[in-house]
Design a protein around this motif. Structure first.
Motif, PDB file in Angstrom:
ATOM      1  N   ALA A  94       0.827  -1.200   0.000  1.00 57.87           N
ATOM      2  CA  ALA A  94       0.000   0.000   0.000  1.00 57.87           C
ATOM      3  C   ALA A  94       0.868   1.259   0.000  1.00 57.87           C
ATOM      4  O   ALA A  94       0.627   2.194  -0.760  1.00 57.87           O
ATOM      5  N   ALA A  95       1.892   1.271   0.857  1.00 57.41           N
ATOM      6  CA  ALA A  95       2.765   2.448   0.918  1.00 57.41           C
ATOM      7  C   ALA A  95       3.467   2.632  -0.421  1.00 57.41           C
ATOM      8  O   ALA A  95       3.559   3.740  -0.936  1.00 57.41           O
TER       9      ALA A  95
ATOM     10  N   GLY B 185       2.362   1.756  -3.199  1.00 58.88           N
ATOM     11  CA  GLY B 185       1.345   2.202  -4.140  1.00 58.88           C
ATOM     12  C   GLY B 185       1.218   3.703  -4.163  1.00 58.88           C
ATOM     13  O   GLY B 185       1.301   4.322  -5.216  1.00 58.88           O
ATOM     14  N   PHE B 186       1.060   4.329  -3.002  1.00 58.30           N
ATOM     15  CA  PHE B 186       0.818   5.779  -3.079  1.00 58.30           C
ATOM     16  C   PHE B 186       2.101   6.590  -3.208  1.00 58.30           C
ATOM     17  O   PHE B 186       2.074   7.750  -3.615  1.00 58.30           O
ATOM     18  N   LEU B 187       3.251   5.977  -2.918  1.00 59.38           N
ATOM     19  CA  LEU B 187       4.516   6.687  -3.132  1.00 59.38           C
ATOM     20  C   LEU B 187       5.062   6.452  -4.535  1.00 59.38           C
ATOM     21  O   LEU B 187       5.979   7.137  -4.979  1.00 59.38           O
ATOM     22  N   GLY B 188       4.486   5.448  -5.234  1.00 62.66           N
ATOM     23  CA  GLY B 188       4.979   5.149  -6.573  1.00 62.66           C
ATOM     24  C   GLY B 188       6.294   4.382  -6.561  1.00 62.66           C
ATOM     25  O   GLY B 188       7.129   4.556  -7.440  1.00 62.66           O
TER      26      GLY B 188
ATOM     27  N   PRO C 203       9.440   9.409  -3.870  1.00 57.96           N
ATOM     28  CA  PRO C 203       8.044   9.282  -4.260  1.00 57.96           C
ATOM     29  C   PRO C 203       7.816  10.037  -5.567  1.00 57.96           C
ATOM     30  O   PRO C 203       8.533  10.986  -5.867  1.00 57.96           O
ATOM     31  N   ARG C 204       6.841   9.618  -6.329  1.00 52.86           N
ATOM     32  CA  ARG C 204       6.609  10.262  -7.624  1.00 52.86           C
ATOM     33  C   ARG C 204       5.127  10.574  -7.802  1.00 52.86           C
ATOM     34  O   ARG C 204       4.279  10.007  -7.123  1.00 52.86           O
ATOM     35  N   ILE C 205       4.838  11.474  -8.734  1.00 55.06           N
ATOM     36  CA  ILE C 205       3.442  11.762  -9.047  1.00 55.06           C
ATOM     37  C   ILE C 205       3.061  11.131 -10.366  1.00 55.06           C
ATOM     38  O   ILE C 205       1.900  11.043 -10.708  1.00 55.06           O
TER      39      ILE C 205
END
Lengths: 398, 90, 331
Positions: free
Chosen positions: C250-251, C253-256, C328-330
């Motif tokens: 999960a982590a 996932g949202f940090l990419g 982390p990426r967007i």
């Protein structure tokens, strides 16, 4: 319903692969606009399992990759100033300017910090009133509401030490640029799901009609991508050219209205050069006059930036992204200068800083197409000119 | 991409006048801004990008999409597979 | 900066700068984390050093002190050695609170006892305020290799199985959860632990283990790539068989991020002949740190030097080392 595993189901994926195979009686070239879809395609090896009659062309859909060199150099110049606390999404730190990247500025002692949300940058400005806090506001329409809110809140909170270096880009003008390129082979588009979450699907209707091209709004999990491809092929086979929504759980036709309202307040449309493509008219957002006080470009005079972006001048518009993909079963997947979009296939970037951003021969298939080999080290050239090649979908003609 | 990840809204609150929430991504939680999704309530799922919720995920649409995928397979098995099967939810 | 991140940049720095510059003096150097010295009486000593720069100094599940002890213990253990003694070197930043240093030192003492070794010599330097992140620690250790053990990355051969000793990604995500600008809530704790007892149990079950790596910075991907490159073999693994905790997934996932690029501090990856795989696996599962050990893949002849992951959909993709520090990426 967790909205993740359900859309990763291998059995349903097999069904969709079969459906696409059955539907495609001719060869079709489809572009997924969004880098996130490219990431999913590579990460899940969707391209390997897809019928050879459907060719995926990887589009310009990564705002990080298309941020113009001039803007990166501007960011580097601002971040190098002694009193500046420069904040950015993590993606931007390794994107090279003319000479270096934000990581190098940080290593030299510049105060460069990664934030998860632009609001974190606003909070930093509040916590460090003695510092000039600058946020590098890049992104497509998806990221724009977050960046707009940061500027809006900075004004609300009366922060005089916050500013944003804005380099927003918009998807529809890029699709139009691709369609007007004489060399484009793209016959259908998978539109970027989260961009449409914000902006809705209606702005794509005129594009689909004018250029007679199917545009399928597509999500990012494997089943989403496959369903987007399936719908696009069905349209192509039946001669339709419509806007279709294959991501209805997250996309409404009207988009996110509160977000659009904020965008209209904070930004205005402007011409914007895209790294690797060139100038696309009215393809960007900049801060509206009302928020000019928060514009880092105005606040920091970095003097004349001498930037040479040769490929932007020498390539016809849209050429590098217009579908010059390698024919046959080997589809070369390279997605711009974004390190995390390179996932194993792209070698030009994963080589590391000592010889990074150098052109590397395309990945080869070791028979059967399932095994991917990296080129041997001695085939890496050291020419700087090769930097420009890692842009979109494919290598540009070299 | 625009890396957007589904998460479940746990607790909604106001921070400096802005609607914020703790969102659970499956064992990790993050503070997320809800300013653009006034309709989202605790318990809803949302897509989060750069710390902002950008939409409420619609469970009915999601289920409909999955049902449509499953039906494609059933048609196949019945030998009624038709390349022209229209897509489901739009 | 990225050159210290344990990814490709670190490897290239060693290969392209240090080894050529050291020249003849590094003639016998091996690119592995521990070097084996054979004494006149046939006794083999493993020798290793590492320097620890960690922000924050304290994180869920541990602190820099434990890392500094276990890190070097684990480097020694990856050659099969049981550690005997460690040296400790401290670079302290002016203004560091004594209480903080005391807690770190106490953690080091407890960690040494848990690993079964002595802290035997040390050194302290102080740098001006602003020239360090509180404290940097260097440790160097020696250990003794059991007779017969010959554990080297280049011994991986086609047919061998690849075993991971437990859940991956815990340390990296636990540390990231406290990073300024990224803070997120999690119950995840660093997996920092000594691996020498696990290795002893594995060697007791099968003295002929071919290769061991501890996937710290750079994650599992970096370890597998290193083995594949050194032995010039291919490695294939099945993504679905990777032990990735839901919260790590999960982590990421949202940090990419990709869990196979995230650091571990108490896990190892073992390359074992297929005939011994079950025995080694059973021995691992009987230890406290190897309870969820699992076979994840195998060594193959094809694609020498390349690691290939089999995806959930049944396709394959090449796995590369991460470029450097995980960000982390967007998009």
């Amino acid at each position: 319903m967790k909205y993740l595993d359900e859309f990763n189901d291998p059995a349903l994926a097999r069904l969709l692969f079969e459906q696409i195979d059955a539907a495609a009686t001719k060869s079709w070239a489809i572009m997924e606009v969004c880098g996130g879809q490219t990431h999913s395609i590579i990460r899940n090896g969707i391209d390997q399992l897809l019928t050879d009659r459907v060719e995926l062309i990887h589009g310009p859909g990564c705002p990080v990759c298309v941020t113009p060199l001039e803007m990166i150099d501007r960011a580097l110049a601002i971040a190098s100033r002694p009193n500046v606390l420069f904040t950015s999404f993590g993606d931007m730190l390794r994107v090279p300017g003319s000479r270096e990247d934000l990581f190098s500025v940080k290593a030299k002692g510049g105060d460069v910090r990664v934030v998860y949300s632009p609001l974190d940058a606003v909070n930093l400005a509040q916590e460090h009133p003695d510092k000039e806090v600058v946020f590098f506001g890049v992104g497509f329409e998806t990221t724009a509401p977050a960046n707009a809110m940061a500027v809006f809140q900075a004004r609300d909170r009366g922060l005089r030490n916050f500013s944003m270096l804005v380099s927003h880009v918009l998807v529809p003008p890029a699709i139009e640029a691709l369609m007007t390129s004489p060399t484009s082979r793209v016959q259908g588009f998978l539109a970027a799901g989260h961009v449409c979450t914000v902006m809705g699907t209606r702005q794509y209707e005129p594009l689909a009609q004018q250029y007679r091209v199917p545009i399928v709004v597509t999500g990012f999990e494997p089943l989403d991508v496959l369903d987007g491809i399936r719908r696009c092929v069905l349209q192509l086979e039946s001669g339709r050219a419509e806007v279709e929504n294959a991501y209805p759980r997250a996309v409404r036709a009207e988009g996110n209205l509160p977000a659009q309202e904020m965008l209209a307040k904070v930004f205005e449309t402007c011409d914007r050069p895209w790294r690797g493509i060139g100038m696309i008219p009215m393809s960007g957002w900049r801060l509206a006059p009302e928020f000019a006080a928060f514009d880092a470009e105005r606040r920091f005079d970095v003097g004349e930036l001498s930037v040479s972006e040769p490929e932007a001048r020498t390539l016809p518009r849209g050429r590098s992204a217009a579908g010059h993909t390698q024919a046959g079963p080997v589809r070369v997947l390279r997605q711009g200068v974004h390190p995390s979009h390179t996932d194993g296939r792209d070698d030009g970037l994963q080589r590391g800083r000592l010889c990074r951003l150098l052109p590397v021969p395309p990945a080869r298939s070791a028979g059967g197409g399932a095994s991917w080999l990296r080129p041997p080290p001695h085939r890496r050239s050291t020419s700087r000119a090769g930097r420009a090649r890692c842009r979109f979908g494919t290598r540009t003609a070299s | 991409m625009c890396l957007g990840v589904p998460g479940k809204v746990l607790e909604v609150r106001s921070e400096q006048g802005t609607r914020m929430a703790t969102v659970d991504f499956g064992g990790v939680t993050k503070t997320v801004c809800l300013a653009y999704v006034p309709e989202v309530q605790e318990g809803d799922y949302t897509i989060v990008h750069a710390g902002f919720a950008i939409t409420r995920l619609d469970e009915a649409s999601a289920l409909e999409t999955l049902r449509m995928f499953t039906e494609l397979g059933m048609l196949d098995e019945l030998g009624e597979a038709d390349a022209g099967v229209p897509g489901g939810a739009t | 900066m990225g050159h210290g991140g344990g990814g490709q940049l670190s490897a290239e720095l060693v290969q392209h700068l240090f080894l050529p510059s050291f020249g003849e003096a590094a003639r016998t150097a091996t690119p592995t984390d521990a070097h084996v010295l054979t004494l006149g009486n046939g006794v083999r000593l493993a020798f290793s050093t590492d320097t620890y720069v960690v922000r924050p100094l304290f994180f869920p599940g541990g602190n820099i002190g434990e890392l500094a002890v276990y890190g070097t213990v684990n480097d020694l253990a990856m050659s099969g050695a049981q550690p005997l003694a460690l040296s400790t070197g401290f670079v302290l930043e002016e203004g560091l609170e004594m209480d903080v240093l005391g807690r770190i030192a106490a953690a080091m003492g407890a960690a040494a006892l848990k690993a079964g070794l002595q802290l035997v010599t040390g050194d302290t330097k102080v740098v001006e305020h602003g020239h360090g992140d509180g404290v940097y620690i260097n440790t160097a250790g020696i250990g003794v290799l059991p007779a017969g053990a010959d554990i080297r990355p280049d011994r991986a051969r086609p047919g061998d199985v690849v075993i991971v000793s437990g859940e991956i990604g815990l340390h990296g995500i636990a540390v990231l959860s406290l990073r300024e600008g990224l803070e997120f809530g999690t119950e995840l704790r660093s997996d920092t632990a000594p691996l020498n007892h696990l290795v002893a149990a594995m060697l007791a079950a099968c003295p002929d283990i071919h290769a061991l790596r501890d996937p710290t910075r750079g994650g599992l991907a970096a370890s597998l790539c290193e083995i594949a490159e050194t032995a010039q073999v291919g490695i294939e693994f099945d993504e679905r068989s990777l032990p990735v905790p839901e919260a790590v997934r999960a982590a990421c996932g949202f940090l990419g991020l990709d869990p196979i690029h995230v650091a571990n501090e108490g896990k190892l990856v073992a390359i074992v002949a297929p005939d011994h795989a079950e025995a080694v696996l059973a021995a691992m599962r009987a230890t406290d740190v190897g309870g969820s050990a699992a076979i994840i893949g195998r060594v193959v002849e094809e694609n020498g030097g390349v690691v290939v992951a089999r995806t959930g959909l049944g396709s394959t993709r090449i796995v590369d080392r991460p470029l450097g520090e995980q960000l982390p990426r967007i998009c």
